[in-house]
Scaffold this motif. Sequence first.
Motif, mmCIF file in Angstrom:
data_model
loop_
_atom_site.group_PDB
_atom_site.id
_atom_site.type_symbol
_atom_site.label_atom_id
_atom_site.label_comp_id
_atom_site.label_asym_id
_atom_site.label_seq_id
_atom_site.Cartn_x
_atom_site.Cartn_y
_atom_site.Cartn_z
ATOM 1 N N UNK B 39 0.839 -1.197 0.000
ATOM 2 C CA UNK B 39 0.000 0.000 0.000
ATOM 3 C C UNK B 39 0.877 1.252 0.000
ATOM 4 N N UNK B 40 1.929 1.215 0.800
ATOM 5 C CA UNK B 40 2.837 2.358 0.879
ATOM 6 C C UNK B 40 3.579 2.555 -0.452
ATOM 7 N N UNK B 41 3.958 1.448 -1.079
ATOM 8 C CA UNK B 41 4.671 1.535 -2.368
ATOM 9 C C UNK B 41 3.764 2.173 -3.428
ATOM 10 N N UNK B 42 2.490 1.739 -3.441
ATOM 11 C CA UNK B 42 1.531 2.309 -4.406
ATOM 12 C C UNK B 42 1.370 3.807 -4.164
ATOM 13 N N UNK B 43 1.320 4.180 -2.887
ATOM 14 C CA UNK B 43 1.182 5.598 -2.532
ATOM 15 C C UNK B 43 2.367 6.393 -3.072
#
Lengths: 472, 376
Positions: B39-43
């Motif tokens: 999720x953090x990578x996508x953000x």
Amino acid sequence: MIGIIAKREFMRNLLNLRFPSSALLCVILTTTVVYLRSEGYEEELRNYRTTIELQEERLKYTTLNWAPFAIYKPPSKLSVFFRGCPWKEEYDWIALGGLTPRGDPFRFLFAGVDLGWVIGAVMGLLAIIFAHDAFTSEREGGTLKLMLSNPIPRHSVIVGKWIGGYGSLAAVLVISLLSGVIVAELRSIRMEGADWIALGMVALASLLVISAFFWLAVLVSVRARTSFSSLLISLGIWVASVLLIPNLSPDLAGILVKAPSIEVLKRREGAIVKKYRGQWLKKLQEYKAEIRKYREERDIEGINRVCKELLLASLKKDGPFRRGQLRMDEELGKLRTDFNNRIRKGVRTSMAFSSLSPFASFIYAVNTLSGTGIRSQLVFSESAEEFVVKFREWFLRQSDKAAEMVERMAPSEIPDDFIERPLDVADMPRFSFREDIGGRVASSLVYILVLALYNVMFFMAAHLSFLRCPIA
Amino acid sequence: MLRTIVKKEVLHSIFENRLTVVFSVCMVLFSASASVRLHDYRRRLDIYSISSQESSLERPEGLSILVRGLDGIEREYQPPNPLFQVFVPVDYSYIVEVVLSLMAVLMASGLITGEKERGTLRLMLSNPVPRHAVLLGKWLSSSVVLIVPFLVSSIVYVLYVGSAKAVAFSREDYMRILLIWLVSALYMGCFLNLGLFISTRTHRSSTATVLGLIAWIVLVFLIPNLSPLVGKGLTHPISDQTLEQRRIRAIQHEIRPKRIKKVISVKEYYDRINELERRLDEIYRNSQERFVDVTKKIARFSPASSFMFAVTTLAKTGLEDKEAYKSLYPREEKSRTQISLSTSLNRALLDITVIAIFNLLFFLAAYSSFLRYDVR
């Protein structure tokens, strides 16, 4: 009877290897951490003073065209004990520019150790080590049956064990805290009245968090069959409570509450600024066209008159520039408020998640008390916003004064570098920040209350389990 | 004989639910971590895609999902929630560095003392079983109990992350992941050997566990976290603020007055400012280089730091791979995408060797202790 059990438990811990080894470990950890962190604090203080000096030098060049202001937070004295969130860099970046933070790269690789970690994590672990076999060892050795065959109420046994075991741990805590304070004093970190109050509250929160872990281990010990399984289960809970729940909570909150990114905010702000700058530039073009027309006609008086009008348009209260500026500030303010509200919602959600862990509540309490936590950041942001309003008022007064001067002058008398002249900054508001101890204590009370609740909950659960547990 | 001991120990772990506990912990942690890190990578990818063309933001590294390292430390990538600065993110490297090392110490610290307390060690050694076979058997079985659940759950982790649309791991990335697994296994072995050593020096499981925990705290938390503070104390690196102060003072008091008095031309004025900035940059670079070198040397007294340095280098999220810190390595001007696997491996070799030396040292210490161990 409680006294006898407590004394026996206390002496058992005292004469065992675990008391001296725990005391030694905690004192070494505390003194090392405080000694090294005090060096960091001195460096931060030096950097802060340098920044303020730099800012004072910059102020000499304040004009109606360029009015810099700086908002810096002085490092908290209690940061020698508690790291908090090192968010001040955000402001350093604004001042110094640059995309990537420079300096110590290891802070991104390792979590950082402070007294909060030593007390919450290490002493929490020691509490588990002290209490994990409180009942299992008695059960394994057959002494529990023997003890309860005497007319001793069960609550006396559990409370006596808590007093004895926890008393020895509290002694370790007091020794460690004292050694930390002595090191800080030796490093010439002079505490004031407010700092002592904060440290007193820190000691209370520390006693509560250690007690919570102690009760937790007692609860597991009452329910477990063997000391080893009790230790494993308690350690599992410790890992979840110290290493996982607090660390995962901001990520989980990020998934649940869609957090806006700084990049998106910057772009939206950029769009607003562009819109109003466009309006102003359009107006400027009209003035420039007029000046060009007079220049072609070689009408010096006309040029001077338009220049004066242009200057007044940018300086006067009801001029197009100031009106636009006010509207722009209003829109930017709304955007920022919305952004801040959403961040606060994210913070609240992650705090709600992490309150499942006594360690997280303890960290929030001590960071709040030491003026290095989230609360301090919020108070600082509010002070900064207030300061910006004050600074703007001062700047507008300078602008009004300049407009009055321009109005009194004949167009030909206005010097070319009128808006480039240094302003008198003697009465310019300067930012200063101090977080009051009352607010810090009041904010930390909620976390301390959560810790107290954990204590009550674990005690009740341990007591109820002990009332119904088989003693064989 | 070795096979019999290994089989007995593995079965013992299965019946005592030790294997189940390790497997469940690994699965829960890796799944939770994969989900939040993805999720953090996508953000970060979203931020990268909307960042303006002129921005020099680096594209987030895919392997940073596993090993965050220094990836995403730019202000633009920072999540606005300030709690991210209070707690560390739980990624693959954190789980291995902290949680699995703890499990390794705990598992191994009861290996010899547990047998002694049960009285089975005496029984076992009354048979013609060489002591090295007992020790090796116990070591091998514990490794199996630790490594098998770790491997299975981390394969699931990588498959889950790799199948995400936003992530496109190349063949080289999978090779890097393989190397990261090997380093992780070596690192866990280190703590297994440490636990085994402590177990051979003590006679009660509870004492061994307490000593193991203290050693774990010192190696995993204390040395890595205190080394930058010690490094700072020893080298006194120059701060940005001091540098800026020197720059402004040199311009205001030395260069500008000369230009005002027209002693130097405009070109000369700007040349002098450029020269000053170059000189100050060099001072900063040297001071940072000294600080980083000294800190790394101190930190390597712990296998946890060496593990962190090695895996961040292999995942291209280490100190040498970050643009901002590249000035510390002036000869390495290549962009991150061009860093070959062999370059990363060469850089990580020292740290991998350090972990291997720790392994060897702890195992030899455990072996020599066990040869003299009183089994009564």
